[in-house]
Design a protein around this motif. Structure first.
Motif, PDB file in Angstrom:
ATOM      1  N   LEU A  24     -28.348  45.043  31.874  1.00  0.00           N
ATOM      2  CA  LEU A  24     -29.107  45.100  32.852  1.00  0.00           C
ATOM      3  C   LEU A  24     -30.292  44.691  32.777  1.00  0.00           C
ATOM      4  N   LYS A  25     -30.518  43.725  33.813  1.00  0.00           N
ATOM      5  CA  LYS A  25     -31.931  43.097  33.641  1.00  0.00           C
ATOM      6  C   LYS A  25     -32.731  43.397  35.067  1.00  0.00           C
ATOM      7  N   VAL A  26     -33.872  43.844  35.068  1.00  0.00           N
ATOM      8  CA  VAL A  26     -34.748  43.827  36.290  1.00  0.00           C
ATOM      9  C   VAL A  26     -35.851  43.013  36.162  1.00  0.00           C
ATOM     10  N   GLY A  27     -36.502  42.597  37.352  1.00  0.00           N
ATOM     11  CA  GLY A  27     -37.769  41.723  37.113  1.00  0.00           C
ATOM     12  C   GLY A  27     -38.473  41.765  38.486  1.00  0.00           C
ATOM     13  N   VAL A  28     -40.015  41.677  38.318  1.00  0.00           N
ATOM     14  CA  VAL A  28     -40.739  41.571  39.315  1.00  0.00           C
ATOM     15  C   VAL A  28     -41.607  40.316  38.884  1.00  0.00           C
ATOM     16  N   GLY A  29     -42.335  39.683  40.145  1.00  0.00           N
ATOM     17  CA  GLY A  29     -43.117  38.652  40.030  1.00  0.00           C
ATOM     18  C   GLY A  29     -44.054  38.139  41.056  1.00  0.00           C
ATOM     19  N   ARG A  30     -44.471  37.072  41.027  1.00  0.00           N
ATOM     20  CA  ARG A  30     -45.319  36.546  41.966  1.00  0.00           C
ATOM     21  C   ARG A  30     -44.520  36.456  43.361  1.00  0.00           C
ATOM     22  N   GLU A  31     -45.502  36.610  44.406  1.00  0.00           N
ATOM     23  CA  GLU A  31     -45.035  36.509  45.801  1.00  0.00           C
ATOM     24  C   GLU A  31     -43.896  37.883  45.968  1.00  0.00           C
ATOM     25  N   ASP A  32     -44.136  38.900  45.222  1.00  0.00           N
ATOM     26  CA  ASP A  32     -43.164  39.790  45.528  1.00  0.00           C
ATOM     27  C   ASP A  32     -41.843  39.514  45.189  1.00  0.00           C
ATOM     28  N   LEU A  33     -41.565  38.722  44.055  1.00  0.00           N
ATOM     29  CA  LEU A  33     -40.319  38.557  43.448  1.00  0.00           C
ATOM     30  C   LEU A  33     -39.532  40.000  42.781  1.00  0.00           C
ATOM     31  N   ARG A  34     -38.489  40.149  43.246  1.00  0.00           N
ATOM     32  CA  ARG A  34     -37.781  41.131  42.717  1.00  0.00           C
ATOM     33  C   ARG A  34     -36.321  40.751  42.452  1.00  0.00           C
ATOM     34  N   THR A  35     -35.944  41.027  41.161  1.00  0.00           N
ATOM     35  CA  THR A  35     -34.527  40.531  40.771  1.00  0.00           C
ATOM     36  C   THR A  35     -33.728  41.743  40.051  1.00  0.00           C
ATOM     37  N   VAL A  36     -32.567  41.515  40.182  1.00  0.00           N
ATOM     38  CA  VAL A  36     -31.805  42.566  39.466  1.00  0.00           C
ATOM     39  C   VAL A  36     -30.491  41.745  39.010  1.00  0.00           C
ATOM     40  N   GLN A  37     -30.113  41.935  37.768  1.00  0.00           N
ATOM     41  CA  GLN A  37     -29.035  41.350  37.191  1.00  0.00           C
ATOM     42  C   GLN A  37     -28.174  42.409  36.407  1.00  0.00           C
ATOM     43  N   ALA A  38     -26.701  42.283  36.559  1.00  0.00           N
ATOM     44  CA  ALA A  38     -25.947  43.053  35.600  1.00  0.00           C
ATOM     45  C   ALA A  38     -24.665  42.467  35.265  1.00  0.00           C
ATOM     46  N   MET A  39     -24.301  42.795  34.158  1.00  0.00           N
ATOM     47  CA  MET A  39     -23.008  42.393  33.602  1.00  0.00           C
ATOM     48  C   MET A  39     -21.956  43.493  32.852  1.00  0.00           C
ATOM     49  N   TYR A  40     -21.009  43.692  32.815  1.00  0.00           N
ATOM     50  CA  TYR A  40     -20.389  44.517  32.321  1.00  0.00           C
ATOM     51  C   TYR A  40     -18.932  43.964  31.793  1.00  0.00           C
ATOM     52  N   ASN A  41     -18.557  44.322  30.419  1.00  0.00           N
ATOM     53  CA  ASN A  41     -17.391  43.623  29.950  1.00  0.00           C
ATOM     54  C   ASN A  41     -16.835  45.026  29.106  1.00  0.00           C
ATOM     55  N   THR A  42     -15.178  44.836  29.600  1.00  0.00           N
ATOM     56  CA  THR A  42     -14.600  46.140  28.968  1.00  0.00           C
ATOM     57  C   THR A  42     -13.062  45.735  28.594  1.00  0.00           C
ATOM     58  N   PRO A  43     -12.328  46.270  27.758  1.00  0.00           N
ATOM     59  CA  PRO A  43     -10.919  45.913  27.672  1.00  0.00           C
ATOM     60  C   PRO A  43     -10.590  46.959  28.527  1.00  0.00           C
ATOM     61  N   LEU A  44      -9.487  46.662  29.472  1.00  0.00           N
ATOM     62  CA  LEU A  44      -8.811  47.613  30.357  1.00  0.00           C
ATOM     63  C   LEU A  44      -7.487  48.307  29.748  1.00  0.00           C
TER      64      LEU A  44
END
Length: 768
Positions: free
Chosen positions: A150-170
């Motif tokens: 899980l990666k969240v970020g903020v930055g210039r010009e009111d930048l807002r980011t969210v990235q997520a990854m999930y890996n699992t054996p079913l």
């Protein structure tokens, strides 16, 4: 440019594994000029989209994304044209799937394992049209363990980011990997016409991969992806202009954007793009030496894009001194594209040869609608009507193009192991392409543009088909001088299919002529190189020298005699030659250094002529997006912090000399202004170029000792360097020529879009 790793006797550079030849090989064993960019390099350089890697790779130039994909050039060869009827000279591949025009990786580059930039023709290795090179993007595959990010970020010009990854054996033999991202940012360019700032971002991306290991020797990987982009475009900066037209400084983060329409409304620049895709990859190991692979895919894209020319719509009327409240030019494109592909490959390995043979089928169905914003000033000059006689609104007239493509190819490639040290690689490909183009103009109001088109053109359907075929190949010899050094030399040929312009020019429409097909583009590349690892594995030096000849090089340029239209042309001959150098050095266990250098010379080897026999581009003029020198320097330093983790500093500096952005010459731009020149505007050849520039990126991060969390501060273009990224002077001056025709008061401008300014942000990542 890879990080160093501990070995029994010290530390060395990490081995880079690539699939450039459809096989997993060490980069040092591949007799091709390849730039490999792994996930760590993408992270350290804050790469968001495919356009961001252009400044990381000498020989590669990626400009602003146009309505049907990014403008990509390798070694000066690219496709700087509009329309679905043209194919890319540098195609994109996503997990082995060819992406046609109308498709682009504009969403966030999430969970990418590696990007390989292959330079030179790759006809025997990749699906279609790799006449100048290819960009192969490989995303991460599911693995047999639970992990997430899980990666969240903020930055210039009111930048807002969210990235997520999930890996699992079913289950024991069924693995799942899903990821997604959201990105929002305010605009950084002030809109001088009022309204929202320009270059706003609102985009989302998602991908899911399901890996089924049906048997020990059989696996099936299913992938589904989705991307949604809803951004504002930028305005054109008017750097030079005739008296009465307001100019801007390219260093200022401001530009006009609004174009006024006949009905009194305004048009703002934007791009909306939705795309999704499905693919299935089947891998079947028939034996220890023989493998069968099948890749099936379907993709769909919908694009709605509008580019305005800002305050050009409010130019002083040269005739009566008043302000014209009339449109000049609005580019509006609505595109729908569906594509299907199927590839079968059979590969084998033995003591004497590694080989593969394959069959590829590709089909696309594209529809491009161009609503006319009634550029009244231009039309008044062309069809002898006064601006006041033109009535109607934005969608009164439109031109729709239907472009269908069907392609087949058979290909094979063999690496012959002649001795323990000497290999001979041979490859051959047969390609067949057929395209059908249909043009449908429509008219909703009286006294609009298509009312003046001859009846036999307006009331009927303009439809045509054409086909092309080609045999391309390669022959390369590589020799392992010793354990650490390999040299190679060879010749390869490439092919790009012909096509149709998907926007009918005004002159052709008035003459009642359908647009004609243009011929295929072919390439011959001669290349020699050396790949070596020395200094106990701590120093890697790869170098390649090349000479490339192009025949019937496809291009497009503004028709200055008919404002708002373009000429679809082909250059009888074009040439490109130069040298690529890639150096990586593990200076210490903690310090890695990298240096990439590219030298490039390009030219049109013969005059490029119009159908009327006029010289459109003179012999010796540079090709587009071909800087003479490109240099990238990388410093990566890791400092262990006791009981906490690793503090890491990474910085990349890229320098590029000027590159040409327009095929139009300074003379043609000046002569377009009523043929008498403009005493207030001096247009030179440098006004067609980007200008030299240097970009500095940096990232400072702290990774916990157990690698569960990381906090990072990053910045791009830290020196806030501004340069020209796209040129619109030719189109603008064509319009101004029509406006000032017969008045004796010539007008001219130089107009550009610019690069992104300094950006910065803070990211927090949690791994589990």
């Amino acid at each position: 440019m890879s990080s160093s790793v501990l070995a029994d006797d010290g530390f060395t550079l990490e081995e880079i594994v690539v699939t450039a030849q459809k096989r997993e090989q060490s980069l040092q064993e591949v007799p091709i000029a390849v730039q490999a960019i792994d996930s760590d390099m993408l992270e350290q350089n804050s790469v968001v989209s495919i356009s961001d890697i252009g400044n990381m790779t000498p020989g590669l130039s990626i400009g602003n994304a146009v309505q049907d994909g990014a403008e990509i050039a390798i070694r000066g060869i690219g496709t700087s044209v509009l329309g679905l009827g043209f194919d890319q000279s540098v195609p994109l591949y996503l997990d082995g799937v060819y992406l046609g025009r109308g498709f682009d990786l504009l969403g966030d580059m999430i969970d990418v394992q590696q990007i390989e930039v292959l330079k030179g023709p790759q006809g025997t290795l990749f699906g279609r049209n790799a006449a100048a090179g290819a960009i192969n993007v490989t995303t991460a595959a599911p693995v047999d363990e639970v992990e997430g990010r899980l990666k969240v970020g903020v930055g210039r010009e009111d930048l807002r980011t969210v990235q997520a990854m999930y890996n699992t054996p079913l289950t024991e033999n069924l693995l799942l990997r899903v990821n997604g991202s959201l990105r929002k940012r305010d605009g950084w360019q002030e809109n001088l016409d009022g309204g929202d700032d320009l270059y706003e971002q609102d985009q989302s991306t998602a991908r899911a991969k399901l890996l089924w290991m049906a048997q020990e020797d059989l696996s099936v990987e299913l992938t589904a992806d989705y991307s949604n982009v809803d951004n504002t475009q930028g305005g054109y900066i008017l750097e030079k202009a005739s008296p009465g037209i307001t100019t801007q400084d390219i260093d200022d983060k401001a530009a006009p954007s609004t174009t006024r329409l006949l009905d009194g409304t305004t048009a703002e620049p934007f791009v909306e793009r939705k795309s999704h895709g499905l693919s299935a990859k089947v891998t079947w190991d028939l034996s220890d030496e023989l493998t069968f692979t099948s890749i099936s895919s379907y993709r769909k894209a919908e694009v709605d894009m509008q580019v305005g020319n800002g305050s050009l719509s409010l130019i002083p009327d040269a005739i009566n001194g008043t302000t014209l409240n009339l449109p000049v030019l609005v580019d509006r494109f609505e595109i729908e594209a569906d594509e299907y592909s199927q590839e079968f490959r059979l590969s084998g390995i033995s003591d004497k040869a590694d080989w593969f043979a394959g069959f590829n089928y590709y089909k696309s169905e594209g529809e491009q609608l161009e609503p006319l914003a009634l550029p009244a000033i231009a039309m008044a000059n062309i069809i002898s009507m006064t601006p006041s006689a033109l009535t109607g609104t934005y969608y009164d007239d439109s031109q729709k193009s239907l472009i269908d493509t069907e392609s087949y190819s058979l290909f094979g490639d063999v690496i012959w192991h002649l001795t323990d040290k000497l290999n001979l690689t041979t490859g051959l490909r047969y390609s067949y392409d057929e395209k059908t183009s249909e043009f449908k103009p429509s008219q909703q109001a009286e006294a609009t543009f298509f009312a003046t088109v001859p009846d036999h053109f307006l009331n009927g359907k303009t439809k045509d088909s054409a086909d092309w075929d080609d045999v391309s190949g390669r022959i390369v010899v590589d020799y392992q001088v010793d354990e650490d050094t390999m040299v190679y030399a060879g010749v390869s040929t490439g092919y790009k299919s012909g096509g149709f312009g998907s926007t009918v020019g005004v002159a052709a429409a008035l003459a009642g002529e359908a647009f004609n097909p243009f011929d295929k583009e072919t390439t011959t590349n001669y290349e020699a190189g050396v790949k070596m690892t020395t200094y106990d594995g701590r120093l890697r030096i790869n170098m390649a020298a090349f000479f490339t000849e192009f025949e019937n090089y496809q291009l497009q340029m503004a028709d200055l005699n008919v404002p708002g239209t373009a000429l679809d042309l082909s250059a009888p001959e074009a040439e490109s030659h130069g040298v690529d150098l890639d150096i990586a050095f593990a200076a210490t266990e903690s310090l890695n250094l990298g240096l990439l250098v590219g030298y490039l010379e390009t030219e049109y080897a013969k005059d490029v002529l119009t159908d009327a026999g006029e010289v459109a581009i003179p012999k010796g003029q540079d090709l587009l997006r071909a800087p003479r020198w490109t240099t990238t320097a990388v410093i990566d330093y890791v400092l262990p912090v006791a009981d906490i983790g690793d503090l890491r500093f990474n910085t990349t500096y890229t320098y590029r000399t000027s590159q040409r952005l327009s095929n139009s010459t300074a003379a043609s731009l000046t002569s377009a202004t009523s043929g008498v020149g403009d005493p207030g505007v001096v247009i030179t050849e440098s006004d067609n170029e980007s200008g030299s520039y240097g970009l500095l990126n940096a990232r400072l991060s702290l990774l916990s000792a157990d690698e569960t969390w990381e906090v990072a501060v990053w910045g791009t273009n830290l020196t806030d360097k501004a340069y020209r990224d796209d040129d619109n002077s030719a189109v603008a001056n064509g319009v101004l020529s029509a406006l000032s025709a017969g008045t004796g008061v010539p007008m001219a401008v130089t107009s550009y879009t610019r690069n992104e300014p300094r950006m910065w942000g803070v990211d927090f990542t949690y791994n589990f």
